[in-house]
Design an enzyme around this catalytic site. Structure first.
Site, PDB file in Angstrom:
ATOM      1  N   VAL A  16       0.836  -1.207   0.000  1.00  0.00           N
ATOM      2  CA  VAL A  16       0.000   0.000   0.000  1.00  0.00           C
ATOM      3  C   VAL A  16       0.866   1.251   0.000  1.00  0.00           C
ATOM      4  O   VAL A  16       0.576   2.228  -0.698  1.00  0.00           O
ATOM      5  CB  VAL A  16      -0.954  -0.003   1.214  1.00  0.00           C
ATOM      6  N   GLU A 129     -10.342   5.803   6.550  1.00  0.00           N
ATOM      7  CA  GLU A 129     -11.294   5.155   5.644  1.00  0.00           C
ATOM      8  C   GLU A 129     -10.780   3.816   5.157  1.00  0.00           C
ATOM      9  O   GLU A 129     -11.546   2.856   4.979  1.00  0.00           O
ATOM     10  CB  GLU A 129     -11.573   6.072   4.457  1.00  0.00           C
ATOM     11  N   GLY A 134     -11.082  -1.273   2.435  1.00  0.00           N
ATOM     12  CA  GLY A 134     -10.256  -0.906   1.298  1.00  0.00           C
ATOM     13  C   GLY A 134     -10.800   0.296   0.555  1.00  0.00           C
ATOM     14  O   GLY A 134     -11.000   1.376   1.131  1.00  0.00           O
ATOM     15  N   GLU A 190      -2.333 -13.864   3.184  1.00  0.00           N
ATOM     16  CA  GLU A 190      -0.955 -13.775   3.655  1.00  0.00           C
ATOM     17  C   GLU A 190      -0.381 -15.174   3.861  1.00  0.00           C
ATOM     18  O   GLU A 190      -1.111 -16.170   3.908  1.00  0.00           O
ATOM     19  CB  GLU A 190      -0.911 -13.002   4.971  1.00  0.00           C
ATOM     20  N   ASP A 201      -9.574 -10.483  11.966  1.00  0.00           N
ATOM     21  CA  ASP A 201      -9.496  -9.289  11.118  1.00  0.00           C
ATOM     22  C   ASP A 201     -10.878  -8.660  10.964  1.00  0.00           C
ATOM     23  O   ASP A 201     -11.042  -7.441  11.111  1.00  0.00           O
ATOM     24  CB  ASP A 201      -8.921  -9.665   9.752  1.00  0.00           C
ATOM     25  N   LYS A 205     -12.562  -4.876  12.340  1.00  0.00           N
ATOM     26  CA  LYS A 205     -13.304  -3.943  11.488  1.00  0.00           C
ATOM     27  C   LYS A 205     -14.711  -3.696  12.041  1.00  0.00           C
ATOM     28  O   LYS A 205     -15.221  -2.570  11.985  1.00  0.00           O
ATOM     29  CB  LYS A 205     -13.372  -4.488  10.071  1.00  0.00           C
ATOM     30  N   GLY A 302      -5.784  -5.023  -1.285  1.00  0.00           N
ATOM     31  CA  GLY A 302      -4.889  -4.802  -2.412  1.00  0.00           C
ATOM     32  C   GLY A 302      -4.280  -3.419  -2.349  1.00  0.00           C
ATOM     33  O   GLY A 302      -4.886  -2.474  -1.830  1.00  0.00           O
TER      34      GLY A 302
END
Length: 432
Positions: A16, A129, A134, A190, A201, A205, A302
């Site tokens: 990123v 954000e 993403g 990963e 994960d 979120k 991504g």
């Protein structure tokens, strides 16, 4: 008088970070036009000094602490991930007068409330954000577009790795391990996919989403979390027979008793809006009292997708600084109680192996009835002298189901519960 350039420090140059740096150095005129002032990348902190494509080597440093504490930085973009040293660096940046843009879900899930208070204390902005879905614009609509409405529920597929694995199992008929290996080969998972397949994960979120949707504090430890590693091809086949798809779903909602957030596999009827979220995509359904249902869908991971959200935050933050303002963060003023997950009512599909003889079904049904669990459909398939009994329930709490399973375990005619999966039912009328 021309506004001075916005000075940007970048922490991290991974997937990123590299995409973000490429935009900062290659799209300067476009960004300047949108912000109203030039942007200038003045430092990039990495763990090990190395040549970075397109970056002046004099800007590269291994001393992130010195970079964020310089005092002449307008915005720090934190893309190193994890809790420490990301937290300390974020606090140091804000104490030095810099706004912070981050994609760090783990940090925001654990320390987001405290970091917002630090930002408010020092009169700077904290934007993230990219931390949840993403490229999908979600947090800003919750904080701004729906600020005058009352959000009732957020239901989402917020982990692309888990969604890819379950989708591949559905379309190819393969095993969990086979689908996970394919996800790793394609770069969707990963080398250590534990956080994705365990649900951790997605739980981080959902903690962030719960806070913003309901303006309340919620520790990530209060998000109930189940993963997908136990899902078998037979579960996928049963879902197909029930005209459903199996997804890892996060839900947070508010009732008169408080808020509850949870992540677990669920059967989604084929006509549910989230049932069509395929591959590594994310999909989030927001339900609000006045606005009704709002669907957000797009790439959840991504380098390019995540950097898109990072740059969106950067433009807004820089624009505010040029105009001499700072966007106000959430107040977390509601202070709603947390409802225990065991009290949340959900429909279930339960399969068990039973003896194939008269009277078994009535005894099993009586156990469900004794604990207040109403049955919907019942399906029985013979297997020699045994039978696979599959029942769907009307909404019932996990506590009630646990009591049912404990009693069924004591029946000699029941040889074992082979699966129990929640089914997502859509409300016909909104709860007020």
């Amino acid at each position: 008088m021309k506004p001075s350039a916005q000075r940007i420090a970048l922490l991290g140059h991974g997937t990123v970070g590299a995409e973000t740096a490429r935009a900062l150095t290659g799209r300067t005129q476009e960004l300047a036009a949108r912000i109203g002032a030039p942007v200038q990348l003045v430092g990039v902190a990495v763990r090990n000094r190395r040549e970075l494509p397109g970056i002046d080597r004099r800007l590269v440093t291994t001393d992130a602490s010195a970079l964020v504490s310089r005092g002449d930085i307008d915005v720090v973009i934190e893309l190193i991930g994890g809790v420490e040293p990301a937290r300390s660096l974020t606090v140091a940046a804000m104490e030095s007068g810099a706004a912070v843009v981050t994609a760090n879900k783990a940090l925001m899930a654990r320390d987001g409330v405290d970091l917002h208070r630090t930002a408010e204390k020092h009169g700077v902005e904290l934007s993230y954000e990219a931390a949840v879905a993403g490229a999908v614009p979600l947090l800003r609509p919750l904080r701004q577009s729906l600020a005058g409405d009352r959000v009732r529920r957020v239901t989402g597929i917020v982990n692309g790795t888990a969604n890819f694995v379950l989708d591949r199992m559905t379309t190819s008929g393969g095993t969990f391990q086979g689908a996970l290996r394919e996800a790793q080969r394609l770069g969707y998972a990963e080398a250590d996919p534990t956080a994705d397949v365990s649900g951790a994960d997605a739980a981080a979120k959902m903690a962030v989403l719960t806070r913003l949707a309901f303006d309340t504090e919620l520790p990530v430890a209060d998000v109930h979390c189940e993963g997908i590693a136990h899902i078998r091809p037979s579960d996928i086949q049963h879902a197909r027979a029930d005209r459903c798809v199996l997804k890892l779903v996060g839900i947070c909602d508010r009732t008169a008793e408080g808020v509850c957030a949870r992540v677990h596999p669920m059967l989604l009827p084929l006509d549910h809006p989230l049932a069509s979220v395929r591959g590594a995509y994310n999909g989030i359904l927001v339900e609000a009292e006045a606005a009704g249902e709002l669907m957000f869908h797009g790439r959840g991971a991504g380098g390019a997708a995540t950097s898109s959200a990072v740059l969106g935050d950067l433009v807004e933050v820089c624009r505010n600084r040029v105009n001499g303002t700072a966007g106000r963060g959430p107040a977390f003023s509601a202070r709603l109680p947390v409802r225990p997950h065991a009290q949340v009512a959900t429909s279930h599909v339960v399969s068990m192996l039973v003896e194939d003889r008269a009277g078994v079904l009535s005894r099993v049904s009586a156990v469900f009835a004794r604990h207040g669990v109403s049955l919907g459909t019942v399906r029985q398939e013979g297997v020699e002298t045994m039978a696979q009994l599959t029942v769907s329930t009307h909404p019932a709490s996990d506590a009630a189901l646990a009591a049912v399973f404990a009693e069924l375990d004591g029946l000699s005619s029941v040889r074992g519960i082979t699966r129990s999966i929640r089914r997502l039912e859509r409300e016909k009328e909104p709860a007020r």
